[in-house]
Write a protein that holds these residues in place. Structure first.
Motif, short mmCIF file in Angstrom:
data_model
loop_
_atom_site.label_atom_id
_atom_site.label_comp_id
_atom_site.label_asym_id
_atom_site.label_seq_id
_atom_site.Cartn_x
_atom_site.Cartn_y
_atom_site.Cartn_z
N LEU A 78 37.11 51.85 -11.40
CA LEU A 78 36.23 52.73 -10.64
C LEU A 78 36.25 52.36 -9.16
O LEU A 78 36.32 53.22 -8.29
N GLY A 79 36.23 51.06 -8.86
CA GLY A 79 36.30 50.61 -7.47
C GLY A 79 37.61 50.99 -6.80
O GLY A 79 37.63 51.40 -5.63
N LYS A 80 38.72 50.88 -7.54
CA LYS A 80 40.02 51.26 -6.98
C LYS A 80 40.06 52.74 -6.61
O LYS A 80 40.55 53.11 -5.56
N VAL A 81 39.53 53.58 -7.50
CA VAL A 81 39.54 55.02 -7.24
C VAL A 81 38.54 55.37 -6.14
O VAL A 81 38.83 56.14 -5.22
N LEU A 82 37.34 54.76 -6.20
CA LEU A 82 36.28 55.08 -5.25
C LEU A 82 36.66 54.65 -3.83
O LEU A 82 36.42 55.39 -2.87
N PHE A 83 37.24 53.48 -3.70
CA PHE A 83 37.60 53.00 -2.37
C PHE A 83 39.05 53.26 -2.02
O PHE A 83 39.55 52.79 -1.01
N GLY A 84 39.75 54.02 -2.84
CA GLY A 84 41.11 54.43 -2.57
C GLY A 84 41.16 55.87 -2.12
O GLY A 84 40.93 56.20 -0.95
N GLU A 85 41.38 56.76 -3.08
CA GLU A 85 41.54 58.17 -2.74
C GLU A 85 40.22 58.86 -2.41
O GLU A 85 40.23 59.91 -1.77
N PHE A 86 39.08 58.31 -2.82
CA PHE A 86 37.78 58.95 -2.54
C PHE A 86 36.97 58.18 -1.50
O PHE A 86 35.74 58.27 -1.48
N LEU A 87 37.64 57.44 -0.63
CA LEU A 87 36.93 56.65 0.36
C LEU A 87 36.20 57.54 1.37
O LEU A 87 35.03 57.29 1.69
N LEU A 88 36.84 58.58 1.85
CA LEU A 88 36.21 59.46 2.84
C LEU A 88 34.97 60.16 2.27
O LEU A 88 33.90 60.11 2.90
N PRO A 89 35.03 60.80 1.10
CA PRO A 89 33.80 61.40 0.56
C PRO A 89 32.71 60.38 0.28
O PRO A 89 31.52 60.66 0.48
N PHE A 90 33.09 59.18 -0.14
CA PHE A 90 32.10 58.13 -0.41
C PHE A 90 31.38 57.74 0.88
O PHE A 90 30.15 57.63 0.91
N GLU A 91 32.13 57.55 1.94
CA GLU A 91 31.51 57.17 3.22
C GLU A 91 30.70 58.31 3.81
O GLU A 91 29.64 58.09 4.41
N LEU A 92 31.18 59.55 3.67
CA LEU A 92 30.41 60.69 4.17
C LEU A 92 29.09 60.84 3.43
O LEU A 92 28.06 61.15 4.04
N SER A 93 29.09 60.61 2.13
CA SER A 93 27.84 60.69 1.37
C SER A 93 26.89 59.57 1.78
O SER A 93 25.67 59.77 1.83
N SER A 94 27.41 58.39 2.11
CA SER A 94 26.53 57.31 2.56
C SER A 94 25.92 57.65 3.93
O SER A 94 24.74 57.37 4.17
N ILE A 95 26.69 58.27 4.80
CA ILE A 95 26.15 58.69 6.11
C ILE A 95 25.11 59.79 5.92
O ILE A 95 24.06 59.80 6.58
#
Length: 169
Positions: A128-145
């Protein structure tokens, strides 16, 4: 396979007890048990991360919060407002839509030829960490912002409301 059916049966029974119980405190307790059966399902599906999140967040935090709120509200039949016929009709329509969704899902499942093959690495936190911080890094960071912006906005609105009350009070 029989353990799966036992847990699935318990999930359905406790979820129905959650809906049809008259006492709101008992309803919340049945919902906690229902979430526990979901946690067992996640473990059986090799989704350890979802099981832990379900156990900690839903059972540990949200349901306990619901239980405390219900205990603080001290609901009884005298204070509970009578439901209008419109609310009952809307509830019946929502129930029929849910039934239609289930029937459509079961029909699509019967017509599907796709079988899911179990894999021992599915559901692990590392993957999950590999996928979340790999190909889904931009959506993850945008949701945190987005969440940070909402939190700052809520604090500013709360400060503004305090200031308005002091000026008028």
């Amino acid at each position: 396979m029989s353990f799966f059916y036992l847990v699935a049966f318990l999930s359905v029974i406790f979820s129905l007890m959650t809906i049809f119980t008259k006492n709101p405190v008992h309803s919340v307790l049945y919902l906690v048990i229902t979430f526990f059966t979901f946690t067992v399902h996640y473990i059986m599906l090799n989704a350890q991360f979802l099981a832990v999140v379900n156990f900690i967040v839903y059972m540990g935090a949200i349901m306990v919060l619901f239980l405390f709120v219900l205990m603080l509200l001290n609901l009884n039949k005298d204070t509970e407002p009578m439901k209008s016929p419109l609310v009952k009709v809307m509830g019946a329509i929502a129930g029929m839509c849910l039934l239609a969704t289930f029937l459509g899902a079961f029909r699509a499942l019967e017509q599907s030829d796709v079988l899911i093959k179990p894999h021992e690495n599915i559901g692990l936190v590392e993957n999950l960490g590999k996928v979340l911080f790999g190909e889904f890094l931009l959506p993850f960071e945008l949701s945190s912002i987005l969440l940070l912006t909402a939190m700052v906005g809520a604090v500013l609105l709360a400060k503004h409301e305090k200031g308005v009350k002091k000026q008028h009070g």
